[in-house]
Enzyme design. Structure first.
Site, short mmCIF file in Angstrom:
data_model
loop_
_atom_site.label_atom_id
_atom_site.label_comp_id
_atom_site.label_asym_id
_atom_site.label_seq_id
_atom_site.Cartn_x
_atom_site.Cartn_y
_atom_site.Cartn_z
N GLN A 102 -13.80 1.80 -1.14
CA GLN A 102 -13.87 0.38 -0.85
C GLN A 102 -15.02 0.26 0.02
OE1 GLN A 102 -10.16 -0.98 1.07
NE2 GLN A 102 -9.27 -1.40 -1.05
N ALA A 143 -13.17 -12.12 6.10
CA ALA A 143 -13.10 -10.69 5.74
C ALA A 143 -12.95 -10.60 4.10
CB ALA A 143 -11.83 -9.98 6.48
N HIS A 151 -6.84 1.50 2.88
CA HIS A 151 -7.90 0.77 2.54
C HIS A 151 -8.89 0.84 3.81
CE1 HIS A 151 -5.15 -2.68 4.94
NE2 HIS A 151 -5.22 -1.46 5.63
N TRP A 159 0.81 -1.10 0.10
CA TRP A 159 -0.12 0.07 -0.12
C TRP A 159 0.94 1.31 -0.08
CZ3 TRP A 159 -0.59 -4.30 3.33
CH2 TRP A 159 -1.90 -4.98 3.04
N VAL A 194 -5.08 -11.86 6.84
CA VAL A 194 -6.00 -13.29 6.61
C VAL A 194 -5.27 -14.23 6.38
CG1 VAL A 194 -8.05 -12.00 5.55
CG2 VAL A 194 -6.14 -12.37 4.18
N ARG A 229 -4.38 6.32 -2.08
CA ARG A 229 -3.22 5.65 -2.36
C ARG A 229 -2.04 6.53 -3.00
NH1 ARG A 229 -4.28 -0.35 -2.85
NH2 ARG A 229 -5.82 -0.79 -1.24
N1 PHE Z 1 -7.63 -4.41 2.26
C1 PHE Z 1 -7.32 -5.13 1.04
C2 PHE Z 1 -6.82 -4.23 -0.09
O1 PHE Z 1 -7.08 -3.04 0.02
C3 PHE Z 1 -8.29 -6.04 0.48
C4 PHE Z 1 -8.98 -7.20 1.65
C5 PHE Z 1 -9.82 -6.91 2.64
C6 PHE Z 1 -8.21 -8.46 1.58
C7 PHE Z 1 -10.16 -7.84 3.47
C8 PHE Z 1 -8.55 -9.33 2.40
C9 PHE Z 1 -9.55 -9.03 3.35
O2 PHE Z 1 -6.20 -4.58 -0.82
#
Ligand code: PHE
Length: 353
Positions: A223, A321, A183, A162, A266, A209
């Site tokens: 998002q 998630a 995010h 990120w 995750v 970003r």
């Molecule tokens: N937060 C991640 C992204 O911006 C996306 C994501 C959210 C992935 C939740 C897994 C679980 O790229």
């Protein structure tokens, strides 16, 4: 006058009386009265004409000519006056009745919700129908929530996933570093810190970003984060929920595919694609895209480290998630080929939705 024989002096008086009284008339009805009085069959002028034989022969010619001249003149000014009264009453009517019901109305410009707002609403409705609540969170976020609590420690190379916009002056000893959230995942932590399971929630919101803009990248975008935590939640629940979402947003018959992907918060982590196979007439359901599978979101089972950090026991609670880009979903759904259109304020684009 009936008794006396009229003379040129009488004509003068009658003429000026006639003109004066005509000028004084203000109503259409009185005009007709005036005509009968002066120009009617038994009117004053007719009587004058009838009296010509009684005029002395030497004056008869001049008198007769004068009467005729007065008659023609009065006739002329009467007609003129009558016409102008007609116009006057017509225009005074339109003045008092301001509304002309035969005119087309003023067009009333109709506004609508921005395509992104509509998309967020549609996605939120879908998840709400599956039992999810919806909330929002701060766009200016602490390092702690955006990274730290999500199993991305300081100096960990995963932070490079990120490109962040940091807030200057917040990384002193007194304040913890802050950034524009990259995010919506920090809201997973904020929710878990303040809630006891079971949790089913989605979080729409703006993210930022540090990136160059092109047709598929914006430095700010929306998002929608999803989080479900409970006893006994498995990957099958993740799959079932997101399958339902794909059917509702992209139409029945969409297949979904998961592939391994890495996100520090995750385990396992996946990316999900939707099917885009050619139909019997050779067309693909997603306009402008020529692949069989299109990636639409990242997801996974919440990492035990994340659960532990908020005080949940990962041996009791599990969860999934997911996170998706709203503009990206809208681009696929409506065949939009440039993400920059969402921020261009171009009415030709916006009024299509
Ligand atoms: N937060 C991640 C992204 O911006 C996306 C994501 C959210 C992935 C939740 C897994 C679980 O790229």
């Amino acid at each position: 006058m009936e008794n006396e024989t009229p003379n040129l002096e009488t004509l003068k008086i009658i003429n000026s009386q006639a003109i004066e009284s005509l000028n004084a008339i203000s109503q259409t009805d009185s005009l007709e009265e005036w005509r009968i009085k002066y120009l009617g069959r038994k009117g004053i002028i007719t009587q004058l004409l009838k009296s010509i034989p009684q005029i002395a022969p030497s004056e008869r010619r001049t008198f007769g000519a004068k009467v005729n001249q007065i008659k023609n003149n009065l006739n002329a000014i009467f007609v003129e006056r009558k016409n102008s009264t007609k116009n006057l009453s017509a225009s005074s009517k339109t003045n008092t009745n301001q509304i002309d019901i035969t005119l087309p109305g003023w067009p009333f410009p109709k506004g609508s919700l921005h395509i992104t707002t509509q998309m967020i609403k549609e996605i939120s409705d879908t998840f709400q129908s599956l039992g999810f609540q919806s909330t929002e969170g701060p766009e200016v976020e602490f390092d702690h929530y955006n990274f730290g609590m999500l199993n991305i420690p300081q100096n960990h190379p995963a932070r490079d996933m990120w490109n962040s916009i940091w807030i200057e002056g917040t990384d002193t000893q007194k304040y913890e570093s802050m950034l524009l959230r990259t995010h919506t995942s920090p809201m997973q932590v904020r929710i878990m810190e303040n809630t006891k399971p079971p949790i089913r929630i989605i979080v729409p919101g703006k993210c930022y970003r540090y990136e160059a803009t092109d047709a598929t990248h914006e430095w700010h975008f929306y998002q929608i984060e999803g989080l479900a935590i409970d006893k006994g939640i498995t990957f099958a629940d993740l799959k079932g929920t997101l399958y339902e979402f794909a059917q509702k947003i992209f139409g029945e018959g969409r297949q979904i595919r998961f592939r391994c992907d890495f996100f520090p918060f995750v385990e396992p982590g996946v990316d999900m694609s939707i099917s885009n196979f050619k139909n019997s007439s050779g067309h693909r359901p997603i306009k402008g895209r020529n692949e069989d599978w299109i990636e639409i979101l990242g997801a996974g089972m919440v990492h035990p480290n994340v659960l532990r950090a908020v005080g949940y026991d990962p041996d009791i609670y599990t969860g999934f998630a997911f996170g998706m880009g709203v503009e990206r979903i809208a681009m696929l759904k409506y065949g939009i080929d440039d993400i920059r259109l969402f921020y261009s304020n171009n009415l030709n684009f916006l009024t299509q939705f």
